[in-house]
Enzyme design. Structure first.
Site: not given
Length: 309
Positions: A9-10, A122, A206, A264
């Site tokens: 997102g960053n 989420k 994601k 992740k």
């Protein structure tokens, strides 16, 4: 080499930054600089997050007609188009003019009976102070949770089952196209009792959707690009250590935050186990060095003993 890179997102919006088109474009330009360095020599597929953007559209829709707010699958499709457009344009400004680029709206099947629907986790939308988040939750019927020292809306995050557009994605990659797809985890869809496909009110993780994409496209390398140099143990303490390489089993021995590094690491371990290939996690700015194995955290079945930076 075929590489799937999942942008955190960053890459589009830093934490606490205003949700303006200008800010997102500036951040996308920075991401494109790093992506272009590996797209020159490798087949590249790009995925990205969309939590803040979906949340903003939901707020805008609620302000317009609260009783006719657009469902999350439609908002997900809108953000895939917007973010894909920005990435395409910024990559196009850095790659040779003849490089083909394409953004695909990507539907991903989920199970309508997934237990995730009973436990929303989420994060979407802007961050709030606790009092403001509680007020909005009461007013709009939201579920909210703490996100660091702030609060955000949460929705269900069912597991991705199947990517409907996988064949055209493969066709484009085979024609040397840089493909941007499965944005925000893809558009969550499921079959109803009559066998008709319909949108689902949820947001797919994601990282897990990107891992499925990497497997289905037979990627040689799956990268989660984030704002951390690598995966750290004891993050934020005097004894923090950055992991250079490890096996999936070794990574299972450690605990990582569910709202940040956890998904992740889970996705990277899953890719390594199911394919026998390499997954990596590291800073967006270091993409070229991550591909070369010089930076980031590498997760692979044959990594041997865990090595620290």
């Amino acid at each position: 080499m075929r590489i799937v890179t999942a942008l955190g997102g960053n890459a589009l919006l830093r934490r606490g930054q205003a949700l303006t088109a200008e800010n997102q474009r500036e951040n996308t330009a920075i991401a494109a600089e790093a992506l272009a360095q590996i797209a020159v020599d490798h087949a590249l597929i790009v995925t990205h997050g969309n939590g803040p953007q979906v949340g903003l559209l939901a707020l805008q829709g609620n302000a317009y007609k609260p009783d006719e707010i657009y469902p999350l699958d439609v908002l997900g499709a809108e953000t895939e188009g917007m973010i894909g457009y920005m990435i395409e344009q910024e990559l196009g400004n850095r790659l040779p003019q003849e490089t083909p680029l394409a953004t695909l709206l990507t539907m991903i099947e989920v199970d309508a009976k997934d237990p995730a629907f009973a436990d929303p986790t989420k994060f979407i939308g802007p961050i709030y102070e606790k009092a403001e988040a509680e007020r909005l939750a009461a007013e709009k019927g939201w579920e909210i949770r703490a996100d660091g020292d702030k609060w955000r809306r949460v929705v269900a995050s069912p597991l991705p089952q199947r990517i409907f557009q996988i064949r055209p994605i493969k066709w484009l990659v085979e024609k040397q196209t840089v493909v941007i797809c499965a944005g925000g985890g893809g558009i969550p869809t499921a079959y109803d009792a009559e066998g008709n496909l319909e949108g689902i009110e949820a947001v797919i993780d994601k990282d897990l959707a990107s891992e499925l994409l990497a497997r289905d496209t037979e990627a040689d390398l799956f990268i989660s690009a984030t704002d951390a140099d690598c995966v750290f143990l004891d993050w934020g303490t005097d004894i923090q250590r950055g992991i250079k390489s490890a096996t999936p089993d070794a990574m299972d021995e450690f605990e990582f935050a569910a709202g940040s590094m956890g998904p992740k690491v889970e996705a990277a371990c899953q890719f390594a186990r199911r394919t026998g290939k390499i997954a990596a996690i590291g800073a967006l700015a270091d993409l070229k060095d991550i591909v070369a194995g010089r930076k980031g955290t590498t997760i692979r079945m044959d990594a041997g003993e865990t090595v620290f930076h």
